[in-house]
Design a protein around this motif. Sequence first.
Motif, PDB file in Angstrom:
ATOM      1  N   LEU A  51      36.710 -32.911 -60.467  1.00 57.01           N
ATOM      2  CA  LEU A  51      36.242 -31.309 -60.996  1.00 57.01           C
ATOM      3  C   LEU A  51      34.853 -32.186 -60.393  1.00 57.01           C
ATOM      4  CD1 LEU A  51      35.250 -28.848 -62.108  1.00 57.01           C
ATOM      5  CD2 LEU A  51      33.954 -30.731 -64.062  1.00 57.01           C
ATOM      6  N   ARG A  52      34.112 -33.016 -60.348  1.00 62.03           N
ATOM      7  CA  ARG A  52      33.244 -33.117 -59.323  1.00 62.03           C
ATOM      8  C   ARG A  52      33.518 -33.143 -58.137  1.00 62.03           C
ATOM      9  NH1 ARG A  52      32.257 -37.448 -63.118  1.00 62.03           N
ATOM     10  NH2 ARG A  52      32.808 -39.371 -61.868  1.00 62.03           N
ATOM     11  N   ARG A  53      34.886 -33.768 -57.570  1.00 68.31           N
ATOM     12  CA  ARG A  53      35.024 -33.665 -55.722  1.00 68.31           C
ATOM     13  C   ARG A  53      35.277 -31.876 -55.706  1.00 68.31           C
ATOM     14  NH1 ARG A  53      40.990 -35.533 -54.742  1.00 68.31           N
ATOM     15  NH2 ARG A  53      41.275 -33.977 -55.921  1.00 68.31           N
ATOM     16  N   HIS A  54      35.736 -30.919 -56.466  1.00 65.29           N
ATOM     17  CA  HIS A  54      35.797 -29.233 -56.745  1.00 65.29           C
ATOM     18  C   HIS A  54      35.035 -29.149 -55.882  1.00 65.29           C
ATOM     19  CE1 HIS A  54      37.448 -25.581 -57.296  1.00 65.29           C
ATOM     20  NE2 HIS A  54      36.372 -25.783 -58.393  1.00 65.29           N
ATOM     21  N   VAL A  55      33.769 -29.557 -56.881  1.00 60.72           N
ATOM     22  CA  VAL A  55      32.858 -29.099 -57.294  1.00 60.72           C
ATOM     23  C   VAL A  55      32.335 -28.952 -55.940  1.00 60.72           C
ATOM     24  CG1 VAL A  55      30.544 -27.951 -58.234  1.00 60.72           C
ATOM     25  CG2 VAL A  55      32.704 -28.789 -59.288  1.00 60.72           C
ATOM     26  N   LYS A  56      31.447 -30.339 -55.363  1.00 60.84           N
ATOM     27  CA  LYS A  56      30.724 -30.776 -54.085  1.00 60.84           C
ATOM     28  C   LYS A  56      31.886 -30.351 -52.984  1.00 60.84           C
ATOM     29  CE  LYS A  56      30.002 -34.871 -52.011  1.00 60.84           C
ATOM     30  NZ  LYS A  56      30.013 -36.215 -51.821  1.00 60.84           N
ATOM     31  N   LEU A  57      32.761 -30.667 -52.467  1.00 61.99           N
ATOM     32  CA  LEU A  57      34.156 -30.433 -51.594  1.00 61.99           C
ATOM     33  C   LEU A  57      35.017 -28.822 -51.410  1.00 61.99           C
ATOM     34  CD1 LEU A  57      34.861 -33.361 -50.814  1.00 61.99           C
ATOM     35  CD2 LEU A  57      33.105 -32.762 -49.684  1.00 61.99           C
ATOM     36  N   GLU A  58      35.625 -28.007 -52.859  1.00 66.31           N
ATOM     37  CA  GLU A  58      35.585 -27.606 -51.932  1.00 66.31           C
ATOM     38  C   GLU A  58      35.485 -25.551 -53.169  1.00 66.31           C
ATOM     39  OE1 GLU A  58      39.898 -28.579 -54.347  1.00 66.31           O
ATOM     40  OE2 GLU A  58      39.530 -30.589 -53.082  1.00 66.31           O
ATOM     41  N   CYS A  59      34.678 -25.770 -54.102  1.00 65.28           N
ATOM     42  CA  CYS A  59      34.718 -24.460 -54.450  1.00 65.28           C
ATOM     43  C   CYS A  59      33.041 -23.781 -54.553  1.00 65.28           C
ATOM     44  CB  CYS A  59      34.270 -24.458 -56.258  1.00 65.28           C
ATOM     45  SG  CYS A  59      33.885 -22.576 -57.207  1.00 65.28           S
ATOM     46  N   PHE A  65      38.150 -27.921 -42.154  1.00 66.06           N
ATOM     47  CA  PHE A  65      38.793 -29.231 -41.253  1.00 66.06           C
ATOM     48  C   PHE A  65      40.946 -28.227 -40.163  1.00 66.06           C
ATOM     49  CE2 PHE A  65      36.979 -31.705 -44.390  1.00 66.06           C
ATOM     50  CZ  PHE A  65      36.182 -32.877 -43.658  1.00 66.06           C
ATOM     51  N   TYR A  66      40.264 -27.854 -39.472  1.00 63.27           N
ATOM     52  CA  TYR A  66      41.631 -27.737 -38.716  1.00 63.27           C
ATOM     53  C   TYR A  66      42.992 -28.604 -37.993  1.00 63.27           C
ATOM     54  CZ  TYR A  66      38.389 -24.097 -39.538  1.00 63.27           C
ATOM     55  OH  TYR A  66      37.689 -22.808 -40.135  1.00 63.27           O
ATOM     56  N   CYS A  67      43.538 -28.393 -38.189  1.00 66.10           N
ATOM     57  CA  CYS A  67      44.806 -28.844 -37.287  1.00 66.10           C
ATOM     58  C   CYS A  67      45.148 -28.484 -36.004  1.00 66.10           C
ATOM     59  CB  CYS A  67      46.302 -28.689 -37.966  1.00 66.10           C
ATOM     60  SG  CYS A  67      47.049 -29.430 -37.650  1.00 66.10           S
ATOM     61  N   ASP A  68      44.903 -29.745 -34.999  1.00 64.56           N
ATOM     62  CA  ASP A  68      44.938 -29.182 -33.564  1.00 64.56           C
ATOM     63  C   ASP A  68      46.505 -28.936 -33.113  1.00 64.56           C
ATOM     64  OD1 ASP A  68      42.414 -29.882 -33.390  1.00 64.56           O
ATOM     65  OD2 ASP A  68      42.927 -32.266 -32.757  1.00 64.56           O
ATOM     66  N   CYS A  70      48.963 -26.648 -34.931  1.00 72.19           N
ATOM     67  CA  CYS A  70      48.986 -25.471 -35.648  1.00 72.19           C
ATOM     68  C   CYS A  70      48.211 -24.674 -36.604  1.00 72.19           C
ATOM     69  CB  CYS A  70      50.106 -26.159 -37.161  1.00 72.19           C
ATOM     70  SG  CYS A  70      49.488 -26.528 -38.286  1.00 72.19           S
ATOM     71  N   SER A  71      48.069 -23.847 -37.589  1.00 78.12           N
ATOM     72  CA  SER A  71      47.164 -23.151 -38.000  1.00 78.12           C
ATOM     73  C   SER A  71      46.513 -23.881 -39.194  1.00 78.12           C
ATOM     74  CB  SER A  71      47.912 -21.066 -37.985  1.00 78.12           C
ATOM     75  OG  SER A  71      48.690 -21.515 -38.929  1.00 78.12           O
ATOM     76  N   TYR A  72      47.295 -24.479 -39.453  1.00 81.09           N
ATOM     77  CA  TYR A  72      46.745 -25.556 -41.050  1.00 81.09           C
ATOM     78  C   TYR A  72      45.487 -25.349 -41.072  1.00 81.09           C
ATOM     79  CZ  TYR A  72      46.442 -28.491 -44.964  1.00 81.09           C
ATOM     80  OH  TYR A  72      46.226 -28.952 -46.339  1.00 81.09           O
ATOM     81  N   LYS A  73      45.024 -24.698 -42.478  1.00 83.30           N
ATOM     82  CA  LYS A  73      42.918 -25.297 -41.907  1.00 83.30           C
ATOM     83  C   LYS A  73      43.037 -25.925 -43.765  1.00 83.30           C
ATOM     84  CE  LYS A  73      42.264 -20.255 -42.725  1.00 83.30           C
ATOM     85  NZ  LYS A  73      41.471 -19.117 -41.953  1.00 83.30           N
ATOM     86  N   THR A  74      42.226 -26.782 -43.909  1.00 84.80           N
ATOM     87  CA  THR A  74      41.584 -27.329 -45.162  1.00 84.80           C
ATOM     88  C   THR A  74      40.473 -27.695 -45.623  1.00 84.80           C
ATOM     89  OG1 THR A  74      42.265 -28.772 -46.542  1.00 84.80           O
ATOM     90  CG2 THR A  74      42.184 -29.196 -44.578  1.00 84.80           C
ATOM     91  N   LYS A  75      40.197 -27.646 -46.525  1.00 87.70           N
ATOM     92  CA  LYS A  75      38.230 -28.333 -47.004  1.00 87.70           C
ATOM     93  C   LYS A  75      38.187 -29.710 -46.780  1.00 87.70           C
ATOM     94  CE  LYS A  75      38.222 -23.833 -49.816  1.00 87.70           C
ATOM     95  NZ  LYS A  75      37.728 -23.287 -51.005  1.00 87.70           N
ATOM     96  N   ARG A  76      39.217 -30.091 -47.058  1.00 88.33           N
ATOM     97  CA  ARG A  76      39.004 -31.614 -47.233  1.00 88.33           C
ATOM     98  C   ARG A  76      39.935 -32.748 -45.848  1.00 88.33           C
ATOM     99  NH1 ARG A  76      41.633 -32.828 -53.129  1.00 88.33           N
ATOM    100  NH2 ARG A  76      42.105 -34.647 -52.296  1.00 88.33           N
ATOM    101  N   LYS A  77      38.567 -33.832 -45.690  1.00 88.45           N
ATOM    102  CA  LYS A  77      39.885 -34.064 -44.513  1.00 88.45           C
ATOM    103  C   LYS A  77      40.829 -35.100 -44.910  1.00 88.45           C
ATOM    104  CE  LYS A  77      37.520 -37.693 -41.787  1.00 88.45           C
ATOM    105  NZ  LYS A  77      36.163 -38.728 -41.213  1.00 88.45           N
ATOM    106  N   ASP A  79      43.073 -34.638 -46.686  1.00 94.34           N
ATOM    107  CA  ASP A  79      44.519 -33.658 -46.451  1.00 94.34           C
ATOM    108  C   ASP A  79      45.177 -33.066 -45.366  1.00 94.34           C
ATOM    109  OD1 ASP A  79      44.596 -33.047 -49.349  1.00 94.34           O
ATOM    110  OD2 ASP A  79      43.015 -31.105 -49.188  1.00 94.34           O
ATOM    111  N   LEU A  80      44.134 -32.792 -44.342  1.00 91.96           N
ATOM    112  CA  LEU A  80      44.487 -32.622 -43.143  1.00 91.96           C
ATOM    113  C   LEU A  80      45.278 -34.061 -42.619  1.00 91.96           C
ATOM    114  CD1 LEU A  80      44.063 -31.349 -40.494  1.00 91.96           C
ATOM    115  CD2 LEU A  80      42.205 -32.136 -40.180  1.00 91.96           C
ATOM    116  N   LEU A  81      44.222 -34.884 -42.581  1.00 94.29           N
ATOM    117  CA  LEU A  81      45.264 -36.373 -42.435  1.00 94.29           C
ATOM    118  C   LEU A  81      46.891 -36.759 -42.144  1.00 94.29           C
ATOM    119  CD1 LEU A  81      42.270 -38.793 -43.046  1.00 94.29           C
ATOM    120  CD2 LEU A  81      43.077 -37.684 -40.968  1.00 94.29           C
TER     121      LEU A  81
END
Length: 97
Positions: A51-59, A65-68, A70-77, A79-81
Amino acid sequence: PGLNLVNSDVLACCSPLNSQVSSLINGEYGHGAGQFQCSDCGKRYSYQSTLRRHVKLECGKTPQFYCDHCSYKTKRKCDLLRHYGTQHQVVVVDMKT
């Protein structure tokens, strides 16, 4: 500094098990699915640390973070890795200074 792309089919990133073990040791497990709830969006988590991670990084945040490849994008590094490894068979080594 930055990210270094390495071709491979193996990716070790963000082990959920490590987070869960840490939460159990620190007494942060809610003893039931959805014990910890975000006061902004209502999402529920079994672990206070998640929950703390969600509040700090996502909510309420936009993806940063964007994929070089394709069109994938995410809020967490992490997840991109993981995406690079599972979708493009590329391991990204985080070169921190």
